[in-house]
Design a protein around this motif. Structure first.
Motif, short mmCIF file in Angstrom:
data_model
loop_
_atom_site.label_atom_id
_atom_site.label_comp_id
_atom_site.label_asym_id
_atom_site.label_seq_id
_atom_site.Cartn_x
_atom_site.Cartn_y
_atom_site.Cartn_z
N UNK A 140 0.84 -1.05 0.00
CA UNK A 140 -0.01 0.15 -0.07
C UNK A 140 0.95 1.21 0.12
N UNK A 141 1.95 1.25 0.64
CA UNK A 141 2.93 2.20 0.81
C UNK A 141 3.55 2.62 -0.43
N UNK A 142 4.15 1.36 -1.15
CA UNK A 142 4.71 1.47 -2.26
C UNK A 142 3.68 2.10 -3.45
N UNK A 143 2.25 1.86 -3.28
CA UNK A 143 1.55 2.48 -4.18
C UNK A 143 1.40 3.93 -4.11
N UNK A 144 1.22 4.27 -2.83
CA UNK A 144 1.24 5.98 -2.50
C UNK A 144 2.54 6.35 -3.15
N UNK A 145 3.81 5.62 -2.72
CA UNK A 145 4.99 6.36 -3.42
C UNK A 145 5.01 6.64 -4.90
N UNK A 146 4.59 5.50 -5.58
CA UNK A 146 4.18 5.45 -7.05
C UNK A 146 3.54 6.70 -7.63
N UNK A 147 2.42 7.04 -6.62
CA UNK A 147 1.85 8.10 -7.10
C UNK A 147 2.54 9.54 -6.89
N UNK A 148 3.36 9.43 -5.82
CA UNK A 148 4.13 10.72 -5.47
C UNK A 148 5.47 10.65 -6.53
N UNK A 149 5.89 9.47 -6.75
CA UNK A 149 6.88 9.76 -7.76
C UNK A 149 6.51 10.28 -9.16
N UNK A 150 5.41 9.74 -9.60
CA UNK A 150 5.00 10.25 -11.03
C UNK A 150 4.55 11.91 -10.83
N UNK A 151 4.09 12.59 -9.83
CA UNK A 151 3.82 13.87 -9.70
C UNK A 151 5.14 14.56 -9.37
N UNK A 152 5.86 13.91 -8.56
CA UNK A 152 7.19 14.66 -8.14
C UNK A 152 8.20 14.75 -9.38
N UNK A 153 8.19 13.73 -10.14
CA UNK A 153 9.14 13.53 -11.32
C UNK A 153 8.61 15.02 -12.14
N UNK A 154 7.14 15.05 -12.61
CA UNK A 154 6.67 15.82 -13.29
C UNK A 154 7.17 17.36 -12.73
N UNK A 155 6.73 17.41 -11.55
CA UNK A 155 6.93 18.75 -10.89
C UNK A 155 8.45 19.12 -11.00
N UNK A 156 9.17 18.38 -10.46
CA UNK A 156 10.94 18.71 -10.60
C UNK A 156 11.34 18.97 -11.73
N UNK A 157 10.89 18.12 -12.85
CA UNK A 157 11.23 18.52 -14.29
C UNK A 157 10.75 19.96 -14.53
N UNK A 158 9.46 20.10 -14.29
CA UNK A 158 9.07 21.39 -14.57
C UNK A 158 9.68 22.67 -14.11
N UNK A 159 9.83 22.47 -12.83
CA UNK A 159 10.68 23.64 -12.06
C UNK A 159 11.82 23.93 -12.80
N UNK A 160 12.63 22.44 -12.95
CA UNK A 160 14.10 22.62 -13.55
C UNK A 160 14.01 23.48 -14.92
N UNK A 161 13.02 23.28 -15.81
CA UNK A 161 12.96 23.94 -16.93
C UNK A 161 12.59 25.25 -16.78
N UNK A 162 11.84 25.58 -15.72
CA UNK A 162 11.47 27.04 -15.50
C UNK A 162 12.87 27.49 -15.09
N UNK A 163 13.86 27.09 -14.49
CA UNK A 163 14.93 27.63 -14.11
C UNK A 163 15.96 27.67 -15.17
N UNK A 164 16.06 26.69 -16.03
CA UNK A 164 16.92 26.36 -17.15
C UNK A 164 16.76 27.31 -18.24
#
Ligand SMILES: Nc1ncnc2c1ncn2[C@@H]1O[C@H](COP(=O)(O)OP(=O)(O)OP(=O)(O)O)[C@@H](O)[C@H]1O
Length: 723
Positions: free
Chosen positions: A221-245
């Motif tokens: 169950x925890x892994x399932x929640x982490x997967x969801x965080x991973x998906x959104x986290x990767x998208x968020x981090x990539x977008x913010x890096x691009x915002x900076x780059x």
């Protein structure tokens, strides 16, 4: 983003002086950078080119002095950042904490504790980053860009124009991707809070997890929640890096273009060498400021989600509020009344339906009914934890909605089934009943609750620290401390919500005797599901599905042969040993169970002897939905269990609660079938269990009974009973 910035600035409002000093510091920093750039022009064009040694040294010494001064100012700024960051965070923590005190019960049932805690931890630290890093960098960035752009115009309007035309491209990335990153930031915060809630739940359930080998399921169950965080986290981090780059890249191209153009102008003598160098150094600073502005994007975006969640908490309105100019309620003189009260927790169905009742002052009233019939809700409305949707709760005819909280709740002493003890001394725990009470008054209350001798006998007496949630005391001792706390208020009205039902019979009887004594000369309203405990009540109110269906004395109600009698009968024939460790069922009591109702007296006596007692702590899973290995039938001899059904989204929905005298798992005596619901203990329980194998052996020993039972099986296989 702008609303987040607006909130951030609002958080800074009380610190105008510090913010002004900070701004002054930033201006000094900027001035130094400008002077440093301009000094190059003078050093090259005036001192070096014209061989003016005195000027050269003057400029160098002036620069050295400026560096020392700027460094001192920078240290002062660091100090101010540190102070501001911590102070603003503490202000927010305090505001949130104070606000939580004001919120009504419905907020706490709606919100997960882990989610609230995440607002105090990860969300706040994101805001702290923004305050410490983002705000000064943004201010410095904006000031720097405008000042340096102006200076560039003074040097060469063409070069400056070229720079200014190129600059907007640097903002394209943040403009396009910023809003998306901001939305994702909120989602990331939300997912992190979910994870905190899961961890918190798991910590609380570690005993159950181990006992039922649920670790792999929990980890999944925890892994399932982490997967969801991973998906959104990767998208968020990539977008913010691009915002900076993207601005950095644009700026690099711009710098090459401007340098090239300037070099050509210098070549043709339209710009001095010193000016070209100074221009490029200024351009370098411009790039630093623009980069600073873009570098603040990730923390600001991260903070935007955090700020939104903090503002959500601060914006939650208490459902129950004290009216301005609320009236001070006089001590209860005649009666508490419910006048046609209808109430729903969620708006879906009525939890109390047109309830009319009168509790005369000085009477002892018991409220009984099946689990979920609305008993505790009556207490909740009486103490104004909730307001009725229709009708009114009144003290001597005065609607409690118009009364001040202090004058209403000051009259009440409440003892819950599981009263919360704070991790402090026994003395302080009792004093929480009335903060102004003296040590003598605290001890008098402990004596009244019959716990003084025990406390006095502890090595540290009243200064004994009770541990988290009072874990160093037994259940009975905790309850007595809670009673002492309630008694310290010397309440006119004592509300008892299943105050003794989690205790073993001996302790329960002792505490009931204490409560009976303390209840004399007071109005007592006691919710109980134990019919035997209603013996002392002057008036018994019987609830069924939110409606008051019977009322009267015990003798009247037993004679009336209605719901009270039914509940009473259900609890007869279940005998719990005095120390509360074992239970037995009387054979005649088994006749009330449909599947056993046709057995002979001898057989019932044999079946009754076959039952075993199981003691389970609170929160233990008794039957897991889908399990095919459980072959037991259960009768609840003590305590309460909840019936949960798995939903499509994987969560469990509560569909019923069962209490003393109820049974479940009847189908296990009939056939192998996966359990169709999960049963979990809500309180410590004693369950009487009957194993199918032993039961069938008994039945098979008598061919006549075997035939009889077979026909019962055939008639009952279809309508599957609970679990
Ligand atoms: N905070 C809440 N939010 C939503 N529904 C609630 C809430 N508290 C209670 N309920 C529901 O309202 C109904 C009445 O609850 P209440 O606690 O008053 O029953 P009760 O008779 O005291 O039950 P029990 O003996 O199990 O404590 C139940 O169906 C319960 O599920």
């Amino acid at each position: 983003m702008f609303s987040a910035l607006r909130h951030l600035l609002a958080y800074l409002r009380p610190y105008r002086l510090e913010v002004s000093l900070l701004l002054a510091g930033l201006l000094i920093d900027l001035a130094f950078n400008v002077l440093f750039s301009l000094s190059f022009q003078y050093v090259i064009d005036e001192a070096i080119a014209k061989h003016d040694e005195a000027l050269l040294y003057t400029i160098l010494v002036a620069l050295l002095a400026a560096v020392v001064f700027a460094a001192a100012v920078a240290i002062m700024r660091d100090y101010l950042y540190a102070r501001l960051g911590t102070a603003v965070m503490n202000d927010l923590r305090l505001r949130m904490f104070e606000h939580l005190q004001r919120l009504s019960n419905n907020f706490y049932t709606r919100m997960q504790v882990g989610d609230i805690l995440a607002r105090f931890s990860t969300d706040l630290s994101a805001v702290q980053n923004a305050v410490i890093l983002a705000i000064p960098e943004t201010i410095l960035g904006i000031l720097g860009v405008t000042t340096i752009a102006t200076l560039l115009f003074i040097f060469s309007w063409q070069l400056a124009l070229l720079t200014l035309i190129g600059l907007p491209f640097a903002t394209l990335g943040p403009q396009v991707l910023g809003p998306r990153a901001e939305r994702d930031s909120y989602l990331v915060r939300h997912e992190e809070a979910q994870i905190a809630s899961t961890v918190q739940e798991n910590l609380g359930a570690h005993a159950v997890v181990r006992a039922f080998q649920l670790a792999p399921e929990q980890t999944n169950r925890f892994r399932y929640k982490l997967r969801s965080l991973y998906r959104i986290g990767v998208r968020f981090n990539l977008t913010t890096y691009l915002v900076e780059r993207t601005p950095n890249l644009t700026f690099l191209l711009l710098q090459i273009a401007v340098f090239g153009f300037g070099a050509v102008k210098t070549f043709h003598g339209e710009l001095s060498l010193g000016e070209l160098v100074a221009f490029n150094i200024l351009l370098g600073y411009l790039s630093t400021y623009v980069t600073a502005l873009t570098r603040v994007m990730p923390p600001l975006l991260m903070a935007a989600g955090g700020i939104k969640r903090i503002q959500e908490l601060l914006g939650a309105r208490p459902q129950v509020q004290e009216k301005p100019g609320a009236q001070v309620l006089a001590p209860l003189g005649r009666a508490i009344t419910f006048e046609d009260v209808t109430f729903s927790y969620t708006g879906e169905h009525k939890n109390l339906d047109r309830v009319n009742l009168t509790i005369p002052r000085g009477t002892n009233v018991a409220i009984v009914g099946a689990s979920g019939s609305g008993k505790s809700t009556v207490l909740g409305l009486l103490a104004r934890f909730y307001d009725p949707d229709r009708g009114a709760v009144a003290f001597d005819g005065i609607d409690v909605r118009g009364a001040s909280f202090d004058s209403l709740r000051g009259q009440l002493g409440i003892v819950f089934q599981d009263s919360f003890l704070f991790n402090t001394t026994v003395r302080e725990n009792i004093r929480m009943g009335r903060l102004t009470a003296t040590d003598e008054e605290v001890e008098a209350a402990a004596r009244a609750a019959e716990i003084h001798d025990l406390i006095a006998g502890m090595p540290e007496g009243y200064n004994t620290v009770v541990g988290e949630r009072g874990s160093r005391l037994s259940g009975g001792q905790r309850q007595r401390v809670a009673i002492a706390r309630a008694i310290l208020r010397d309440p006119q009205i004592l509300l008892l919500d299943e105050a003794t039902s989690a205790l073993d019979p001996t302790t329960e009887a002792a505490i009931n005797a204490t409560l009976e004594r303390l209840g004399r000369d007071r109005t007592v309203v006691a919710v109980t599901h134990r019919m035997a405990a209603t013996r002392v009540a002057d008036l018994i109110l019987v609830f069924d599905k939110g409606r008051l269906v019977e009322q009267g004395s015990q003798t009247d109600l037993l004679r009336a042969d209605g719901l009270y009698r039914k509940l009473w009968n259900k609890q007869q024939g279940l005998v719990v040993s005095e120390d509360g460790t074992r239970a037995e069922v009387e054979p005649e009591r088994l006749r009330a169970i449909p599947i056993l109702s046709n057995l002979s007296d001898t057989m019932l006596a044999a079946v009754a002897r076959t039952f075993l007692s199981e003691r389970l702590p609170e929160g233990r899973v008794v039957i897991l939905e889908g399990d095919t290995t459980v072959e037991k039938f259960y009768i609840v001899a003590r305590g309460k269990v909840v019936v949960l059904k798995r939903q499509e989204d994987g969560s469990d929905k509560q569909i019923a609660t069962l209490q003393e005298g109820d049974h479940f798992g009847e189908v296990a005596l009939l056939r192998d079938a996966p359990r169709n619901a999960t049963i979990r203990t809500l309180t410590p329980c004693i369950l009487l269990t009957l194993q199918r194998r032993q039961f069938l052996e008994l039945i098979q020993s008598d061919p006549r009974l075997h035939r009889e039972f077979d026909s019962v099986v055939r008639s009952r296989v279809h309508p599957v009973t609970l679990a």
